[in-house]
Design a protein around this motif. Structure first.
Motif, PDB file in Angstrom:
ATOM      1  N   GLY A 245      31.604  -2.280 -14.268  1.00 12.35           N
ATOM      2  CA  GLY A 245      30.499  -2.846 -14.452  1.00 12.35           C
ATOM      3  C   GLY A 245      30.441  -1.913 -15.975  1.00 12.35           C
ATOM      4  O   GLY A 245      29.502  -2.353 -16.576  1.00 12.35           O
ATOM      5  N   LEU A 246      30.710  -0.829 -15.787  1.00 16.52           N
ATOM      6  CA  LEU A 246      30.239   0.386 -16.220  1.00 16.52           C
ATOM      7  C   LEU A 246      31.758   0.496 -17.929  1.00 16.52           C
ATOM      8  O   LEU A 246      31.478  -0.058 -19.085  1.00 16.52           O
ATOM      9  CB  LEU A 246      30.576   1.641 -16.564  1.00 16.52           C
ATOM     10  N   ASN A 247      32.980   0.147 -17.335  1.00 17.00           N
ATOM     11  CA  ASN A 247      34.311  -0.073 -18.267  1.00 17.00           C
ATOM     12  C   ASN A 247      33.715  -1.188 -18.705  1.00 17.00           C
ATOM     13  O   ASN A 247      34.776  -1.409 -19.730  1.00 17.00           O
ATOM     14  CB  ASN A 247      35.192   0.021 -16.996  1.00 17.00           C
ATOM     15  N   CYS A 270      26.539  -4.236 -11.453  1.00 17.76           N
ATOM     16  CA  CYS A 270      25.703  -4.480 -12.489  1.00 17.76           C
ATOM     17  C   CYS A 270      25.181  -4.731 -13.955  1.00 17.76           C
ATOM     18  O   CYS A 270      24.022  -5.399 -14.718  1.00 17.76           O
ATOM     19  CB  CYS A 270      24.329  -5.166 -11.417  1.00 17.76           C
ATOM     20  N   ASN A 271      25.990  -3.252 -13.507  1.00 20.54           N
ATOM     21  CA  ASN A 271      25.442  -2.000 -14.954  1.00 20.54           C
ATOM     22  C   ASN A 271      26.525  -3.688 -15.884  1.00 20.54           C
ATOM     23  O   ASN A 271      25.771  -3.631 -17.437  1.00 20.54           O
ATOM     24  CB  ASN A 271      26.142  -1.296 -15.373  1.00 20.54           C
ATOM     25  N   ALA A 272      27.135  -4.415 -15.624  1.00 18.02           N
ATOM     26  CA  ALA A 272      27.658  -5.587 -17.025  1.00 18.02           C
ATOM     27  C   ALA A 272      26.232  -6.281 -16.944  1.00 18.02           C
ATOM     28  O   ALA A 272      26.509  -7.311 -16.741  1.00 18.02           O
ATOM     29  CB  ALA A 272      29.067  -6.048 -17.003  1.00 18.02           C
ATOM     30  N   THR A 291      21.794  -4.563  -5.287  1.00 18.56           N
ATOM     31  CA  THR A 291      20.223  -4.997  -4.922  1.00 18.56           C
ATOM     32  C   THR A 291      19.666  -4.856  -6.421  1.00 18.56           C
ATOM     33  O   THR A 291      18.699  -4.993  -6.816  1.00 18.56           O
ATOM     34  CB  THR A 291      19.433  -3.792  -3.949  1.00 18.56           C
ATOM     35  N   ASN A 292      20.664  -4.483  -7.473  1.00 17.41           N
ATOM     36  CA  ASN A 292      20.220  -4.463  -8.950  1.00 17.41           C
ATOM     37  C   ASN A 292      20.687  -5.569  -9.465  1.00 17.41           C
ATOM     38  O   ASN A 292      21.040  -5.687 -10.619  1.00 17.41           O
ATOM     39  CB  ASN A 292      20.981  -2.930  -8.917  1.00 17.41           C
ATOM     40  N   LEU A 293      20.658  -6.714  -8.939  1.00 17.00           N
ATOM     41  CA  LEU A 293      21.222  -7.521  -9.974  1.00 17.00           C
ATOM     42  C   LEU A 293      20.178  -8.550 -10.167  1.00 17.00           C
ATOM     43  O   LEU A 293      20.153  -9.280 -11.038  1.00 17.00           O
ATOM     44  CB  LEU A 293      21.405  -8.809  -8.380  1.00 17.00           C
ATOM     45  N   GLY A 294      19.089  -7.741 -10.390  1.00 14.36           N
ATOM     46  CA  GLY A 294      17.867  -8.400 -10.868  1.00 14.36           C
ATOM     47  C   GLY A 294      18.019  -7.771 -12.340  1.00 14.36           C
ATOM     48  O   GLY A 294      17.457  -8.483 -13.503  1.00 14.36           O
ATOM     49  N   ASN A 295      19.423  -6.692 -12.941  1.00 13.17           N
ATOM     50  CA  ASN A 295      19.445  -7.127 -14.206  1.00 13.17           C
ATOM     51  C   ASN A 295      20.456  -7.813 -15.085  1.00 13.17           C
ATOM     52  O   ASN A 295      20.134  -8.606 -16.232  1.00 13.17           O
ATOM     53  CB  ASN A 295      20.429  -6.385 -14.681  1.00 13.17           C
ATOM     54  N   LEU A 296      20.627  -9.447 -14.050  1.00 15.57           N
ATOM     55  CA  LEU A 296      21.526 -10.436 -14.351  1.00 15.57           C
ATOM     56  C   LEU A 296      21.015 -11.107 -14.562  1.00 15.57           C
ATOM     57  O   LEU A 296      20.858 -12.953 -13.940  1.00 15.57           O
ATOM     58  CB  LEU A 296      22.802 -10.192 -13.474  1.00 15.57           C
TER      59      LEU A 296
END
Ligand SMILES: *[C@@H]1O[C@H](CO)[C@@H](O)[C@H](O)[C@H]1NC(C)=O
Ligand SMILES: *[C@@H]1O[C@H](CO)[C@@H](O)[C@H](O)[C@H]1NC(C)=O
Ligand SMILES: *[C@@H]1O[C@H](CO)[C@@H](O)[C@H](O)[C@H]1NC(C)=O
Ligand SMILES: *[C@@H]1O[C@H](CO)[C@@H](O)[C@H](O)[C@H]1NC(C)=O
Ligand SMILES: *[C@@H]1O[C@H](CO)[C@@H](O)[C@H](O)[C@H]1NC(C)=O
Ligand SMILES: *[C@@H]1O[C@H](CO)[C@@H](O)[C@H](O)[C@H]1NC(C)=O
Ligand SMILES: *[C@@H]1O[C@H](CO)[C@@H](O)[C@H](O)[C@H]1NC(C)=O
Ligand SMILES: *[C@@H]1O[C@H](CO)[C@@H](O)[C@H](O)[C@H]1NC(C)=O
Ligand SMILES: *[C@@H]1O[C@H](CO)[C@@H](O)[C@H](O)[C@H]1NC(C)=O
Ligand SMILES: *[C@@H]1O[C@H](CO)[C@@H](O)[C@H](O)[C@H]1NC(C)=O
Ligand SMILES: *[C@@H]1O[C@H](CO)[C@@H](O)[C@H](O)[C@H]1NC(C)=O
Ligand SMILES: *[C@@H]1O[C@H](CO)[C@@H](O)[C@H](O)[C@H]1NC(C)=O
Length: 461
Positions: A245-247, A270-272, A291-296
């Motif tokens: 997700g970072l790349n 989830c960083n993308a 658990t960080n799907l909230g960013n999407l």
């Protein structure tokens, strides 16, 4: 005298000859000069005739390609106004059977080649590499074979290449990496493997529906411009790299379903944040769902079916502030324990919720009624106990309700008759008792009713 005359005659004729020779040499020079350095519309004319020659089975499609008409008007040909050179060759979908003549490389003003949905066979001529103005090459759905010519890397203006549905094989030429403007490369249903990590401008990598095996070349995960990674239905394996997700910050659609991928789902996914659809279904992924799907915020489909996921339901909480989620598919995983109430806080836009074939226990949360737009609720083959909450009557749009293969009991609530859109109702293999509520006749669209293996009695309404 006679001799002199003859001499004179000879010399004059020899001068004459010289002049002619010189003239024709000059003409020849001129002509070579013209064809070599300055190709004309005549170059295109000849190249098109050669192209036609190599397509013997053109039926009537190329009948207009004759000298009764200037080639600018030939079917499928577009020319530029100023130079009257061919800029587009568009013969899509005519079942044309033939090879692609190498002379196509002489049509140096071409910007578009579209020969999709035909039966061109043989190789893609390497002369295509001369077409440095080419922007779109669409050879989708033919029977081309051999390798992708590395000379394509000369066509530095290429933005779109579609070679799907052919019989190409071999490696994807590494040189294609120099195509800085390339946005779409479609290669599905060919027999191609290998690295393409240098395609710095690549936005679409679509190789689905093949029999490709092995791993995705790791260099692809460095192509930061990538937006669509679509490789479903192959036999690919390997893990998703931890920093995916970072790349690939621009990734919107990772579609790797129906392969043999394994390992955990990297949290970095989830960083993308531009994801619209995540499809990791039918693989061998294990562990928890990040658990960080909230960013999407743009995510509308999360498909994770048929894996070994499900250590816990913590991820549900992170999904609850979504506005766009429509489909959550956790079918056939290893979810255990009680379904958290927070599931009712998913977006009201959720229309399909699949939790079937897990080991979920506890009662059905009455608060599920919040998901008023549900069309499919699939909970069969779990360990649910208790009754069907009467609030289930709130699902005005429900078409498919699958509760079979649980330990549900009590009476079937009369409110089930509120589900007037219901198409399929499966309550089989539970412990329901009492009678079938007469309200069921309100479910006018019902086509599939399965209530077998329960303790129901009375008559059928
Ligand atoms: C090429 O262009 C010239 C000048 O525009 C025109 O006279 C000639 O007919 C063209 N040739 C063909 C084969 O169309
Ligand atoms: C196309 O160009 C090649 C190389 O310049 C030449 O040998 C060939 O004859 C040309 N084809 C036609 C049809 O003019
Ligand atoms: C040549 O093209 C014209 C224009 O499309 C067509 O009417 C004619 O039938 C063609 N001639 C031949 C011999 O195919
Ligand atoms: C050609 O194929 C594409 C993709 O398979 C399809 O969408 C399109 O409708 C087809 N066109 C024709 C003319 O058959
Ligand atoms: C391929 O093209 C043919 C027409 O030549 C069409 O009938 C067929 O549906 C196309 N197949 C695909 C997969 O697009
Ligand atoms: C591609 O470009 C290279 C160098 O610019 C040149 O040597 C080569 O002949 C070209 N190939 C084709 C097929 O045009
Ligand atoms: C793909 O290529 C490999 C290696 O060349 C070959 O062994 C395999 O049979 C090919 N698969 C198909 C479906 O053509
Ligand atoms: C991945 O696929 C390749 C090619 O099918 C195979 O040789 C390899 O054993 C597979 N690796 C794993 C870990 O399954
Ligand atoms: C990806 O890029 C990084 C940094 O540029 C580099 O160190 C790494 O080797 C690249 N990985 C691959 C597989 O190309
Ligand atoms: C990636 O996401 C995690 C969790 O949301 C966050 O803590 C981290 O700062 C993010 N990293 C970058 C580089 O954005
Ligand atoms: C959801 O939104 C509420 C209010 O905006 C906030 O308090 C809560 O922390 C958010 N939950 C998550 C999981 O982001
Ligand atoms: C659902 O059905 C029950 C009993 O059939 C009825 O009393 C109730 O008004 C209905 N509720 C809704 C929301 O339609």
């Amino acid at each position: 005298m006679t001799i002199q005359q003859t001499n004179l005659c000879a010399s004059s004729s020899s001068i004459y000859l010289h002049v002619i020779l010189l003239f024709s040499i000059c003409l020849f020079c001129l002509q070579t000069a013209i064809t070599a350095t300055a190709p004309t519309n005549e170059t295109d004319h000849l190249a098109l005739l050669k192209f036609k020659e190599s397509v013997p089975q053109a039926f009537n499609v190329l009948s207009s390609w004759n000298d009764s008409m200037n080639f600018y008007n030939w079917h499928g040909i577009t020319c530029g106004r100023r130079r009257q050179r061919v800029t587009a060759l568009n013969l899509e979908g005519y079942k044309l059977r033939g090879s692609i003549s190498p002379d196509i490389g002489n049509l140096t003003f071409l910007r578009l080649i579209n020969l999709q949905n035909n039966s061109f066979y043989g190789k893609i001529p390497q002369e295509v590499g001369h077409l440095y103005r080419l922007q779109q090459l669409n050879l989708n759905n033919n029977t081309l074979e051999g390798e992708i010519p590395s000379s394509l890397s000369n066509c530095s203006n290429l933005r779109f290449i579609n070679l799907m549905v052919n019989n190409l094989k071999g490696k994807i030429p590494a040189k294609l990496g120099s195509l800085m403007k390339l946005e779409t490369l479609r290669l599905s249903r060919n027999n191609l493997t290998d690295a393409i990590g240098q395609l710095k401008g690549l936005r679409v990598f679509a190789i689905g529906l093949n029999k490709l095996s092995g791993t995705i070349p790791s260099s692809l995960y460095n192509v930061s411009s990538l937006q669509i990674l679509s490789v479903p239905y192959n036999q690919l394996n390997g893990t998703l790299p931890l920093n995916i997700g970072l790349n690939l910050p621009n990734l919107q659609i990772p579609q790797v379903g129906a392969n043999d991928f394994f390992g955990t789902i990297p949290t970095s996914l989830c960083n993308a944040t531009q994801f619209q659809l995540i499809d990791l279904g039918h693989n061998n992924f294990i562990g928890s769902i990040p658990t960080n799907l909230g960013n999407l915020l743009d995510l509308y489909q999360l498909r994770l079916s048929s894996n070994y996921l499900g250590r816990d339901f913590h991820f549900i909480t992170s999904l609850t502030n979504f506005s766009r989620l429509q489909i959550l598919d956790l079918y056939s995983n290893q979810f255990k324990g009680v379904l958290p109430d927070s599931i009712s806080n998913l977006s009201t836009q959720v229309i399909e919720l699949y939790l079937a074939v897990n080991e979920i226990s506890g009662t059905l949360p009455a608060s599920l009624e919040n998901l008023v737009n549900l069309i499919i609720l699939s909970l069969y083959f779990n360990h649910f106990t208790g009754i069907i909450p009467t609030t289930f009557g709130k699902f005005q749009k429900m078409q498919e309700l699958g509760l079979g293969g649980n330990n549900l009991s009590g009476e079937i609530p009369a409110s089930i008759g509120n589900l007037t859109q219901l198409f399929e109702l499966n309550l089989s293999e539970n412990k329901f008792e009492g009678t079938i509520p007469p309200t069921i006749v309100n479910c006018q669209n019902l086509q599939l009713l399965n209530i077998e293996q329960n303790n129901l009695n009375g008559s059928i309404p």
